[in-house]
Design a protein around this motif. Structure first.
Motif, PDB file in Angstrom:
ATOM      1  N   UNK A 110      12.847  28.018  10.368  1.00 32.71           N
ATOM      2  CA  UNK A 110      14.241  27.724  10.041  1.00 32.71           C
ATOM      3  C   UNK A 110      15.024  29.014   9.835  1.00 32.71           C
ATOM      4  N   UNK A 111      14.402  29.993   9.173  1.00 38.24           N
ATOM      5  CA  UNK A 111      15.064  31.287   8.986  1.00 38.24           C
ATOM      6  C   UNK A 111      15.403  31.941  10.320  1.00 38.24           C
ATOM      7  N   UNK A 112      14.470  31.842  11.280  1.00 39.33           N
ATOM      8  CA  UNK A 112      14.707  32.444  12.592  1.00 39.33           C
ATOM      9  C   UNK A 112      15.896  31.783  13.283  1.00 39.33           C
ATOM     10  N   UNK A 113      15.980  30.462  13.194  1.00 42.23           N
ATOM     11  CA  UNK A 113      17.106  29.753  13.799  1.00 42.23           C
ATOM     12  C   UNK A 113      18.405  30.133  13.112  1.00 42.23           C
ATOM     13  N   UNK A 114      18.380  30.276  11.781  1.00 40.73           N
ATOM     14  CA  UNK A 114      19.595  30.615  11.036  1.00 40.73           C
ATOM     15  C   UNK A 114      20.144  31.982  11.452  1.00 40.73           C
TER      16      UNK A 114
ATOM     17  N   UNK B 294      18.942  25.770   2.608  1.00 36.59           N
ATOM     18  CA  UNK B 294      19.230  26.309   3.941  1.00 36.59           C
ATOM     19  C   UNK B 294      20.666  26.811   4.022  1.00 36.59           C
ATOM     20  N   UNK B 295      21.588  26.079   3.413  1.00 33.36           N
ATOM     21  CA  UNK B 295      22.989  26.511   3.418  1.00 33.36           C
ATOM     22  C   UNK B 295      23.152  27.843   2.694  1.00 33.36           C
ATOM     23  N   UNK B 296      22.486  27.975   1.555  1.00 33.59           N
ATOM     24  CA  UNK B 296      22.591  29.243   0.816  1.00 33.59           C
ATOM     25  C   UNK B 296      21.914  30.382   1.568  1.00 33.59           C
ATOM     26  N   UNK B 297      20.804  30.084   2.233  1.00 35.89           N
ATOM     27  CA  UNK B 297      20.152  31.135   3.014  1.00 35.89           C
ATOM     28  C   UNK B 297      21.057  31.604   4.144  1.00 35.89           C
ATOM     29  N   UNK B 298      21.740  30.680   4.824  1.00 41.93           N
ATOM     30  CA  UNK B 298      22.677  31.064   5.879  1.00 41.93           C
ATOM     31  C   UNK B 298      23.807  31.914   5.314  1.00 41.93           C
ATOM     32  N   UNK B 299      24.264  31.569   4.121  1.00 45.98           N
ATOM     33  CA  UNK B 299      25.312  32.366   3.474  1.00 45.98           C
ATOM     34  C   UNK B 299      24.807  33.773   3.195  1.00 45.98           C
ATOM     35  N   UNK B 300      23.553  33.898   2.737  1.00 44.29           N
ATOM     36  CA  UNK B 300      22.970  35.218   2.486  1.00 44.29           C
ATOM     37  C   UNK B 300      22.906  36.039   3.770  1.00 44.29           C
ATOM     38  N   UNK B 301      22.542  35.393   4.870  1.00 43.62           N
ATOM     39  CA  UNK B 301      22.452  36.101   6.150  1.00 43.62           C
ATOM     40  C   UNK B 301      23.835  36.592   6.571  1.00 43.62           C
TER      41      UNK B 301
ATOM     42  N   UNK C  57      23.870  32.541  12.823  1.00 42.12           N
ATOM     43  CA  UNK C  57      24.785  33.514  12.232  1.00 42.12           C
ATOM     44  C   UNK C  57      25.280  34.509  13.275  1.00 42.12           C
ATOM     45  N   UNK C  58      24.379  34.893  14.204  1.00 45.85           N
ATOM     46  CA  UNK C  58      24.770  35.838  15.251  1.00 45.85           C
ATOM     47  C   UNK C  58      25.816  35.224  16.182  1.00 45.85           C
TER      48      UNK C  58
ATOM     49  N   UNK D  18      31.525  34.962  17.998  1.00 52.26           N
ATOM     50  CA  UNK D  18      32.599  34.086  18.469  1.00 52.26           C
ATOM     51  C   UNK D  18      33.884  34.252  17.675  1.00 52.26           C
ATOM     52  N   UNK D  19      33.849  35.035  16.619  1.00 49.46           N
ATOM     53  CA  UNK D  19      35.052  35.215  15.804  1.00 49.46           C
ATOM     54  C   UNK D  19      36.024  36.176  16.471  1.00 49.46           C
TER      55      UNK D  19
END
Length: 707
Positions: free
Chosen positions: A692-696, A659-666, A700-701, A706-707
């Motif tokens: 889980x992908x949908x939540x990620x 999941x962490x790597x998928x979030x990094x990919x996104x 990410x959005x 917020x940055x």
């Protein structure tokens, strides 16, 4: 001896034909006082060495309000015998269940055994011959532990062979007792002020840091809060406030503090108890002293860190970092890094241990950090590190290792820690020596099995009615979740026997926050805990009255009113009430509701009462060991390996990595909308669930906006 499947089927028939259709009042109505007394067991300690000789260390178990008969107990004990529970207990005590030992159902291999010469549970020779039959059906244990060796007394000539030592005559207890001596010396140095922090102040408070492991922190929380209510241990935890608040000066580059009063006064000045010193002395004592603090941190949540260190000062805090195994290594490093940053920021400029920044940081960390690890290579400086013995490296049963004893000895002193050890060993001896019909851990485990499998309860609500025991339910819940969550928690007994039963043991619930309803009396089983001896020192104690109120409460839940057949609702705790309250207070606030005519209502609530004597360090050791042995027997009855609790954690770690790597990919934009949602991220073992992908994507959005 009958087969386990036969014993299981007999219990199922007995439950259906003889018990389920009857209420508690009907089951108990025709029994004599002597027969009802068969459901009450008492353990009186005969090993008070190292404890307060005036304390009462009795444990009383009352399961007379369970929906079972004497025939039920007979069937349960037959199942226990079919599972060879007593033999497994002896094997555990002699080290035959150590990791790597060879075990078969009715025989042992000589090779690879931690073959005993003298049991730490007694000083006699074992009854088992070493040449028991060897057959083709011998199998290797998937897991194992020698954790009972962690509380074997020193200086009694006891022996337990280390299965990992090249020298087969090496006594595993030698290393354990050597660690005890190191802990005693270290805790004495910290408490006497001869070992100080980087700022020159005495180290008074302890922060325990652990990632993934919750059993030992929960046990420490229970023991700490319980011992604060014990006069002897509470006084031992006191420290002179003036010695902590004094400013230090570093002159001549030595970093030695300048105090108007010797730091040794913390231990050389005896603290008078409040009952001895009177009101004026108690007020003066309270004003000039404070108690050492013990806090736990098991989460990477920044808020958890802020809460844990809210009342701590880096200058007077020593951090104990627990590294049980290699699971959740990344999370452990994150927590450790955050705590080290807190120490370094709070002690910036306090150290004179080196000329450059790195040397100063190392000096600070060496003075404020202790490590308990299962990896010899990760323990660092010998004086600051302790090793989990390989033969006992099991998180669920590690409370009496250095992970638990080190913080307790720093807070309360080695005398209290040693009493804690003796209490656990006392329960070990009872577990090994007692007949199963009179063994408290076995009886509790059998009652749990009966309720879970045949009365189909949904959980066990543990309710302490003594403030000192308030954190015990949390410890028991963490322990059983760990010991019973190994591979195979879903029991296959129903498949083997063809008997439809609920699979797996029910969870432990903190009963202070739960409501028991007699409209569904089998939803939860209740367990009430209380100390029979009042150690508060209050001159207006009504402790016996509160014990009577507890018994009345349990009887009302079980039998309700003798008037009419109305059914009502009975609460474990009243809404809006404090977390811990006296039973008479609960009743006065509506914990037991009444009908409109003022008569109490009918109920059929099953419950168990566990009463202890004085709630001191010895009793805490008894209760910790009792919970461990109970969980152990339950695991054996359910065909679960209690020592193999890392499988689910390993799977969770793999998923976390994916999941962490998928979030990094996104974040990098490498995953577009046309990608298959359940593909494995690059280099990962586990796929990622579509939801889980949908939540990620949303996470990410939010992060990008917020940055």
């Amino acid at each position: 001896m009958i087969a386990p499947s036969q014993a299981w089927a007999a219990l199922a028939r007995h439950a259906a034909d003889d018990v389920r259709s009857l209420r508690l009042s009907e089951l108990r109505g025709n029994l004599t006082d002597e027969e009802v007394g068969s459901f009450v067991e008492v353990h009186r300690s005969s090993a008070d060495a190292g404890s307060d000789g005036n304390a009462d260390h009795t444990l009383l178990l009352d399961f007379s309000r369970q929906r079972m008969t004497l025939e039920t107990m007979h069937h349960l004990l037959r199942l226990s015998a079919a599972k060879e529970t007593k033999g497994r207990i002896r094997d555990l005590a002699w080290g035959r269940l150590a990791p790597g030992s060879k075990l078969r159902r009715r025989g042992y291999r000589d090779e690879g055994l931690a073959a005993p010469t003298v049991s730490f549970a007694g000083d006699g020779n074992p009854n088992y011959p070493n040449n028991r039959g060897v057959g083709d059906d011998a199998e290797e244990e998937e897991g194992g532990s020698m954790h009972m060796a962690l509380r074997a007394p020193a200086s009694q000539g006891l022996m337990m062979r280390d299965p990992y030592a090249n020298d087969k005559s090496k006594n595993a207890l030698d290393e354990i007792h050597a660690d005890w001596e190191r802990m005693r010396s270290l805790s004495d140095a910290i408490r006497q002020g001869t070992r100080r922090g980087a700022a020159g102040k005495p180290l008074c408070d302890v922060l325990v840091v652990s990632a993934g492991s919750t059993v030992v922190p929960r046990a420490l929380e229970f023991v700490y809060r319980a011992l604060l209510h014990d006069p002897a241990a509470g006084n031992a935890a006191c420290v002179d406030s003036s010695l902590i608040s004094l400013k230090t000066t570093t002159g001549g580059g030595s970093g030695a503090p300048s105090h108007s009063k010797s730091v040794l006064d913390m231990v050389t000045t005896p603290f008078k108890s409040r009952s001895q010193s009177g009101a004026r002395g108690a007020a003066a004592h309270s004003a000039s002293h404070r108690r050492r603090k013990l806090r736990m941190l098991t989460s990477t949540d920044p808020g958890a860190l802020a809460d844990a260190v809210a009342e701590l000062s880096p200058a007077t805090t020593i951090v104990v970092e627990l590294q049980v195994d290699g699971t959740r290594e990344k999370e452990r490093r994150e927590i450790s890094s955050a705590v080290k940053e807190w120490l370094l920021l709070g002690l910036a400029g306090a150290s004179t241990g080196g000329s450059d920044g790195k040397e100063r940081e190392e000096d600070i960390l060496s003075k404020h950090t202790l490590v308990v690890s299962g990896d010899r290579c990760a323990t660092g400086t010998k004086s600051n590190s302790f090793l989990f013995p390989r033969h006992s490296r099991c998180e669920a049963f590690g409370t009496l290792s250095a992970a638990g004893l080190l913080p307790i000895s720093v807070i309360f002193g080695w005398t209290v820690a040693n009493s804690f050890i003796h209490g656990a060993h006392d329960m070990d001896c009872h577990f090994v020596d007692a007949n199963p019909r009179h063994s408290l851990p076995i009886l509790l485990a059998l009652v749990d099995l009966w309720n879970d499998s045949f009365l189909l309860t949904k959980g066990r609500a543990v309710s302490p009615y003594t403030a000192a025991l308030g954190s015990y339910p949390g410890f028991v819940a963490a322990l059983e979740n760990c010991a019973l969550s190994g591979s195979g928690r879903e029991s296959t007994l129903a498949h083997k026997t063809g008997v439809a039963t609920k699979q797996g043991p029910s969870p432990v619930i903190d009963g202070r926050d739960q409501t028991l309803s007699s409209t569904c009396p089998q939803a939860l089983s209740a367990e009430f805990l209380m100390a029979m001896e009042d150690t508060s020192g209050s001159t207006v104690s009504n402790h016996e009255t509160r014990v009577c109120s507890l018994l009345a409460h349990a009887d009302t839940l079980a039998f309700g009113s003798t008037e009419g057949n109305n059914r009502g609702r009975f609460d474990m705790s009243s809404p809006g009430s404090p977390p811990i309250q006296s039973v008479d207070s609960m009743i006065s606030h509506g914990s037991v509701n009444f009908g409109s005519d003022g008569a109490t209502l009918q109920s059929n609530q099953i419950s168990t009462l566990l009463l202890c004597g004085a709630c001191d360090a010895f009793t805490c050791g008894q209760l910790v060991a009792l919970a461990e042995h109970r969980a152990l027997v339950k695991a054996w009855l359910w065909d679960v390996d209690p020592f193999k609790a890392t499988t689910s954690l390993s799977t969770e770690d793999d998923r976390r990595e994916s999941i962490t790597k998928r979030l990094h990919e996104i974040h990098l934009g490498e995953m577009d909308e046309t990608s298959r949602d359940n593909d494995n991220p690059t280099g990962c073992k586990m796929s990622v669930f579509t939801g889980t992908n949908a939540v990620l994507r949303h996470v990410a959005h939010v992060a990008s906006t917020s940055r």
